[in-house]
Design an enzyme around this catalytic site. Structure first.
Site, PDB file in Angstrom:
ATOM      1  NE  ARG A  51      -3.063   0.477   3.302  1.00  0.00           N
ATOM      2  CZ  ARG A  51      -2.189   0.953   4.235  1.00  0.00           C
ATOM      3  NH1 ARG A  51      -1.575   1.906   4.338  1.00  0.00           N
ATOM      4  NH2 ARG A  51      -2.183   0.351   5.422  1.00  0.00           N
ATOM      5  CE1 TYR A 103     -15.267  11.703 -16.243  1.00  0.00           C
ATOM      6  CE2 TYR A 103     -14.974  11.901 -13.843  1.00  0.00           C
ATOM      7  CZ  TYR A 103     -15.381  11.149 -15.001  1.00  0.00           C
ATOM      8  OH  TYR A 103     -15.622   9.656 -14.793  1.00  0.00           O
ATOM      9  CG  ASP A 174      -8.481  15.859 -15.771  1.00  0.00           C
ATOM     10  OD1 ASP A 174      -7.921  15.058 -16.696  1.00  0.00           O
ATOM     11  OD2 ASP A 174      -9.461  15.340 -15.177  1.00  0.00           O
ATOM     12  CE  LYS A 199     -12.218   7.959 -18.909  1.00  0.00           C
ATOM     13  NZ  LYS A 199     -12.247   9.013 -18.092  1.00  0.00           N
TER      14      LYS A 199
HETATM   15  C1  LIG Z   1     -12.576   9.910 -16.912  1.00  0.00           C
HETATM   16  C2  LIG Z   1     -12.239  11.058 -16.381  1.00  0.00           C
HETATM   17  C3  LIG Z   1     -11.638  11.248 -15.228  1.00  0.00           C
HETATM   18  C4  LIG Z   1     -12.043   9.963 -14.002  1.00  0.00           C
HETATM   19  O1  LIG Z   1     -11.366   9.054 -14.186  1.00  0.00           O
HETATM   20  P1  LIG Z   1     -11.463   7.579 -13.640  1.00  0.00           P
HETATM   21  O2  LIG Z   1     -10.380   6.800 -14.145  1.00  0.00           O
HETATM   22  O3  LIG Z   1     -12.836   7.313 -14.507  1.00  0.00           O
HETATM   23  O4  LIG Z   1     -11.524   7.732 -12.415  1.00  0.00           O
HETATM   24  C5  LIG Z   1     -11.139  12.429 -14.799  1.00  0.00           C
HETATM   25  N1  LIG Z   1     -10.951  13.305 -15.912  1.00  0.00           N
HETATM   26  C6  LIG Z   1     -11.604  13.240 -16.966  1.00  0.00           C
HETATM   27  C7  LIG Z   1     -11.366  14.357 -17.940  1.00  0.00           C
HETATM   28  C8  LIG Z   1     -11.972  12.084 -17.350  1.00  0.00           C
HETATM   29  O5  LIG Z   1     -12.256  11.862 -18.680  1.00  0.00           O
END
Ligand SMILES: *Cc1c(COP(=O)(O)O)cnc(C)c1O
Length: 378
Positions: A51, A103, A174, A199
């Site tokens: 962890r 998001y 992000d 993604k």
């Molecule tokens: C999908 C997404 C997230 C969240 O990510 P997870 O891996 O689903 O927790 C955050 N920011 C953006 C822009 C996203 O497309």
């Protein structure tokens, strides 16, 4: 050669490899162990318990840090875990600036902070630099996205990140949509970059994972401490899959971007289409800025078919090759009507389809979209 002499395409392939030694593996091993032999007083860097840290995270962390021009990479169990860790402690009564089309789960998290701790969540049009800079006064954190999800607004990142720095506001970008191949926010002044690795970085719709990268030693220590205290850790197989995906990031992104730009151009002339949003289109509101700031225009399209939300739902029902599904950034093309979610921002049009363009042959993608649009339009 050091990392900063190599191009991103090369780094995607080479970063995070084990040392070249005779008889050594080309790929890092996956270590499946929750605990490590460790007795007495351990030295810094000695592994103790998974962890806290495990060597199976390090190659991916190094590779992403190299691609983003960071000094530290910290992998998390999901993109949301990385977002929450990077936003960090916002004091009661503090303020966070965020795009109104961020998001939706990031917005949900900030709304929760507002409800429980009286945090002032300042939702802005991230493309409106004056509005963003005004909102930064007295704020604690800027959580930026560009292009935004799902409206594809493009921010003047250099300007707003500089303004945040001048005001002592911690900035988090992000970078899920653009990927480090599209832009490197740390070079533009961001303190932390976060990713939903789920993604494009992993890229095959088979793993949920997140990561944060930074150049700042203290911020990195804080991110790691958060991960350990909250248990927001990934499993070793997930990180291994993500690294495997990352090796072809440049090929997938190049193809997806080319497919998306080609489809955007064709869709703009389709009789069944009311509006297409993609920064590659010369008349798109984000075009000039994206052309100046980004390398490529991304693989996400916004599409509003003629006939409103019902027509949009009919298009989703009529596609055969495109997959009706949420999420994005996989090799396969997906689409969904965003407002089917009650939590989606009300300023997103009811009939907006978000298309995540994959790496299939563009002619097949076009033929399927064309037949779906025609079947609902005529
Ligand atoms: C999908 C997404 C997230 C969240 O990510 P997870 O891996 O689903 O927790 C955050 N920011 C953006 C822009 C996203 O497309």
């Amino acid at each position: 050669m050091t990392h900063d002499q190599l191009s991103p395409a090369t780094l995607a392939v080479t970063a995070g490899r084990p040392p070249r030694v005779q008889g050594g593996p080309v790929n890092p091993p996956v270590v499946l162990s929750s605990t490590y032999v460790n007795q007495g007083v351990s030295a810094p860097g000695d592994l103790l318990y998974t962890r806290i840290d495990t060597e199976t995270w390090h190659p991916f962390e190094e590779a992403l840090a190299a691609l983003e021009g960071a000094h530290h990479g910290v992998v998390f169990g999901s993109g949301m875990a990385a977002v929450v860790a990077a936003v960090g402690d916002v004091p009661s009564g503090g303020a966070v600036v965020v795009p109104r089309h961020a998001y939706q789960v990031s917005l949900g998290y900030l709304d929760d902070l507002a409800a429980r701790h009286g945090v002032d969540v300042r939702r802005v049009d991230i493309a409106d630099t004056d509005e963003v800079v005004a909102a930064l006064d007295g704020a604690d954190v800027l959580l930026a996205e560009s292009p935004t999800n799902p409206m594809l607004e493009v921010a003047d990142l250099p300007a707003i990140l500089t303004a945040a720095r001048e005001r002592g506001v911690r900035s988090v970008v992000d970078n899920t949509f653009a990927t480090p191949l599209g832009q490197r926010p740390l070079d533009l002044g961001a303190d932390v970059v976060v990713h939903s690795v789920t993604k494009y970085l992993a890229g095959h719709s088979d793993v949920v994972l997140g990561a944060a990268v930074t150049r700042d030693d203290d911020l990195a220590a804080g991110l790691r401490a958060y991960r350990t205290l909250h248990g927001a850790i990934p499993g070793p197989m997930e990180v291994w899959l993500a690294l495997r995906g990352l090796r072809t990031l440049h090929l997938r992104v190049e193809r997806a971007n080319a497919n998306a730009a080609d489809l955007a151009r064709r869709l703009a002339a389709h009789p069944g289409v009311a509006e297409v949003r993609h920064p590659s289109l010369p008349d798109d509101p984000g075009h000039e800025r994206a052309a100046g700031l980004m390398n490529g225009f991304g693989g996400i399209l916004g599409l509003r078919p003629r006939g409103g939300a019902a027509a949009a739902d009919a298009v989703v029902a009529a596609v055969r090759l495109w997959v009706p599904a949420t999420s994005l950034g996989g090799v396969e093309s997906t689409l969904e009507r965003r407002r089917r979610f009650a939590t989606e921002s009300l300023t997103v049009p009811e009939d907006l389809l978000r298309l995540s363009v994959g790496v299939e042959d563009v002619e097949d993608l076009w033929a399927d979209l064309d037949q779906a649009l025609r079947s609902t339009f005529s």
